[in-house]
Design an enzyme around this catalytic site. Structure first.
Site, PDB file in Angstrom:
ATOM      1  N   LYS A  55     -13.593  -6.374 -22.442  1.00  0.00           N
ATOM      2  CA  LYS A  55     -13.709  -7.822 -22.688  1.00  0.00           C
ATOM      3  C   LYS A  55     -13.834  -8.183 -24.168  1.00  0.00           C
ATOM      4  CE  LYS A  55     -13.040  -9.321 -19.588  1.00  0.00           C
ATOM      5  NZ  LYS A  55     -11.688  -9.138 -18.991  1.00  0.00           N
ATOM      6  N   SER A  56     -13.285  -7.325 -25.006  1.00  0.00           N
ATOM      7  CA  SER A  56     -13.415  -7.541 -26.449  1.00  0.00           C
ATOM      8  C   SER A  56     -12.106  -7.924 -27.121  1.00  0.00           C
ATOM      9  CB  SER A  56     -13.970  -6.271 -27.096  1.00  0.00           C
ATOM     10  OG  SER A  56     -15.211  -5.949 -26.533  1.00  0.00           O
ATOM     11  N   HIS A 114     -10.964   2.139 -23.122  1.00  0.00           N
ATOM     12  CA  HIS A 114     -12.344   1.640 -23.234  1.00  0.00           C
ATOM     13  C   HIS A 114     -13.317   2.811 -23.355  1.00  0.00           C
ATOM     14  CE1 HIS A 114     -10.942  -2.284 -22.202  1.00  0.00           C
ATOM     15  NE2 HIS A 114     -10.831  -2.090 -20.903  1.00  0.00           N
ATOM     16  N   SER A 144     -18.232 -12.668 -20.678  1.00  0.00           N
ATOM     17  CA  SER A 144     -16.886 -12.427 -20.160  1.00  0.00           C
ATOM     18  C   SER A 144     -16.910 -11.324 -19.095  1.00  0.00           C
ATOM     19  CB  SER A 144     -15.982 -12.025 -21.336  1.00  0.00           C
ATOM     20  OG  SER A 144     -14.663 -11.844 -20.931  1.00  0.00           O
ATOM     21  N   MET A 238      -0.099 -16.637 -23.816  1.00  0.00           N
ATOM     22  CA  MET A 238      -0.528 -15.508 -22.981  1.00  0.00           C
ATOM     23  C   MET A 238      -1.010 -15.972 -21.613  1.00  0.00           C
ATOM     24  SD  MET A 238      -2.103 -12.691 -25.645  1.00  0.00           S
ATOM     25  CE  MET A 238      -2.639 -11.623 -24.308  1.00  0.00           C
ATOM     26  N   LYS A 263     -11.053 -18.044 -21.203  1.00  0.00           N
ATOM     27  CA  LYS A 263     -11.343 -19.169 -22.109  1.00  0.00           C
ATOM     28  C   LYS A 263     -10.885 -18.877 -23.534  1.00  0.00           C
ATOM     29  CE  LYS A 263     -15.242 -21.519 -19.961  1.00  0.00           C
ATOM     30  NZ  LYS A 263     -16.621 -21.980 -20.191  1.00  0.00           N
TER      31      LYS A 263
HETATM   32  P1  A3P Z   1     -13.172 -14.712 -22.200  1.00  0.00           P
HETATM   33  O1  A3P Z   1     -13.486 -14.161 -20.850  1.00  0.00           O
HETATM   34  O2  A3P Z   1     -14.388 -14.946 -23.043  1.00  0.00           O
HETATM   35  O3  A3P Z   1     -12.287 -15.900 -22.164  1.00  0.00           O
HETATM   36  P2  A3P Z   1      -9.921  -7.985 -22.636  1.00  0.00           P
HETATM   37  O4  A3P Z   1      -8.489  -8.190 -22.889  1.00  0.00           O
HETATM   38  O5  A3P Z   1     -10.525  -6.905 -23.491  1.00  0.00           O
HETATM   39  O6  A3P Z   1     -10.208  -7.813 -21.156  1.00  0.00           O
HETATM   40  O7  A3P Z   1     -10.710  -9.277 -23.136  1.00  0.00           O
HETATM   41  C1  A3P Z   1     -10.608 -10.451 -22.394  1.00  0.00           C
HETATM   42  C2  A3P Z   1     -11.109 -11.606 -23.253  1.00  0.00           C
HETATM   43  O8  A3P Z   1     -10.120 -11.900 -24.264  1.00  0.00           O
HETATM   44  C3  A3P Z   1     -11.253 -12.857 -22.409  1.00  0.00           C
HETATM   45  O9  A3P Z   1     -12.335 -13.573 -22.993  1.00  0.00           O
HETATM   46  C4  A3P Z   1      -9.912 -13.541 -22.642  1.00  0.00           C
HETATM   47  O10 A3P Z   1      -9.894 -14.912 -22.369  1.00  0.00           O
HETATM   48  C5  A3P Z   1      -9.700 -13.261 -24.123  1.00  0.00           C
HETATM   49  N1  A3P Z   1      -8.279 -13.409 -24.490  1.00  0.00           N
HETATM   50  C6  A3P Z   1      -7.189 -12.890 -23.861  1.00  0.00           C
HETATM   51  N2  A3P Z   1      -6.059 -13.283 -24.461  1.00  0.00           N
HETATM   52  C7  A3P Z   1      -6.437 -14.069 -25.505  1.00  0.00           C
HETATM   53  C8  A3P Z   1      -5.718 -14.796 -26.511  1.00  0.00           C
HETATM   54  N3  A3P Z   1      -4.395 -14.793 -26.560  1.00  0.00           N
HETATM   55  N4  A3P Z   1      -6.434 -15.500 -27.430  1.00  0.00           N
HETATM   56  C9  A3P Z   1      -7.787 -15.514 -27.375  1.00  0.00           C
HETATM   57  N5  A3P Z   1      -8.523 -14.853 -26.458  1.00  0.00           N
HETATM   58  C10 A3P Z   1      -7.848 -14.142 -25.526  1.00  0.00           C
END
Ligand code: A3P
Length: 299
Positions: A55-56, A114, A144, A238, A263
């Protein structure tokens, strides 16, 4: 609470969605046989590794890296735009673990993981490959991740946010401690083949970060290419792409409840943390990370 697996529970009340490997709490999607084989994985000099705590910003950085490769190497076959092969996973029913599929891919490979640094292939410590670590402030990661767990049937269930909050702080979640994970690479950020960036920088100044990533990869971009990558990696694009092409079709996640492009902001933790939880979290951060110099933007 189970001392081995914290509060983690399967959706049906069992705790077999997690296991401990070398002291670290892992997903059942990463069986021991896979984790053992990964240590001996053959790393290539031109591999690009994207390393994150869940989630980063894994999907976001993947998109940027893949677009950079495709823009600067026109003959390359267009790849997938998601880390469909999270390196350490071997979901049940698939004949091969993802690392076995990745082993057969043509160069340059983009490999998402991860895994904690200690569990990665031995050869990654020998200066091979380009390693990009993306860190995100732990309050938004926890927020997240809690949401992700609630919609992804392959993840353990929590009966409440406060239960999750405690487990997150003590590292009793899948992929183990956020603090250990991030500090491992923060302490190695000076390695020549390591680029340490933050999700917050990607949100606040994506253009500069795209440039930094491309220069680190030795794939410099012109202004038009940066424009295109900024657009392709935008939250709106995306999100739209994800709706038409779910990221992990095998897990049959409901696209309306996507945990991957949700978000995309800095500071959503304010909708989740109570004032008291925030104060205790700040104390925890000061204790575990304070001296390291690692700082994040929280809004
Ligand atoms: P949130 O749940 O806070 O919205 P990962 O890809 O490591 O699983 O991380 C997911 C997080 O990245 C989610 O955060 C997601 O919304 C955010 N994310 C994915 N695509 C993104 C983008 N194009 N711009 C900004 N944040 C994005």
């Amino acid at each position: 609470m189970d001392s081995q697996t914290g509060n983690l529970k399967n959706k049906d009340g069992h705790s077999n969605l997690v296991h401990r490997y070398k002291g670290r709490l892992m997903s059942c999607l990463s069986p021991v046989s896979t984790l053992e084989a990964i240590k001996q994985f053959d790393v290539r000099d031109d591999d690009i590794w994207i390393m994150t705590y869940p989630k980063s910003g894994t999907n976001l950085s993947n998109k940027i890296v893949r677009c950079t490769i495709e823009s600067t190497s026109p003959n390359i076959t267009k790849g997938t735009d998601f880390p469909g092969n999270v390196f350490e996973f071997h979901p049940q029913g698939l004949p091969k673990a993802f690392h076995q599929t990745i082993a057969e891919e043509v160069s340059p490979r983009v490999i998402s993981t991860h895994l904690h640094g200690e569990l990665l292939p031995e050869q990654l410590t020998e200066g091979k490959a380009k390693l990009i670590y993306i860190a995100r402030n732990p309050k938004d990661v926890a927020t997240s991740m809690y949401y992700h767990f609630s919609v992804d049937p392959s993840c353990p269930d929590y009966s409440s946010w406060s239960e999750f909050y405690e487990d997150f702080k003590s590292g009793q979640v899948v992929f183990d401690s956020w603090a250990d994970h991030v500090l491992y690479w923060w302490n190695r950020r000076h390695w020549e083949n390591v680029l340490f960036i933050t999700y917050e920088a990607l949100i606040k100044d994506r253009r500069s970060e795209i440039k930094r990533i491309s220069e680190f990869l030795g794939m410099p971009l012109d202004d038009d290419q940066i424009d295109m990558i900024e657009e392709e990696s935008s939250f709106t694009t995306m999100k739209k792409n994800e709706a038409s092409r779910p990221l992990f079709p095998i897990w049959k996640l409901d696209p309306a409840l996507s945990p991957f492009v949700r978000k995309g902001i800095i500071g959503d933790w304010k909708n989740r943390f109570t004032v008291a939880e925030n104060e205790r979290f700040n104390e925890w951060y000061a204790q575990w990370i304070g001296d390291s110099g690692l700082k994040f933007d929280y809004d």
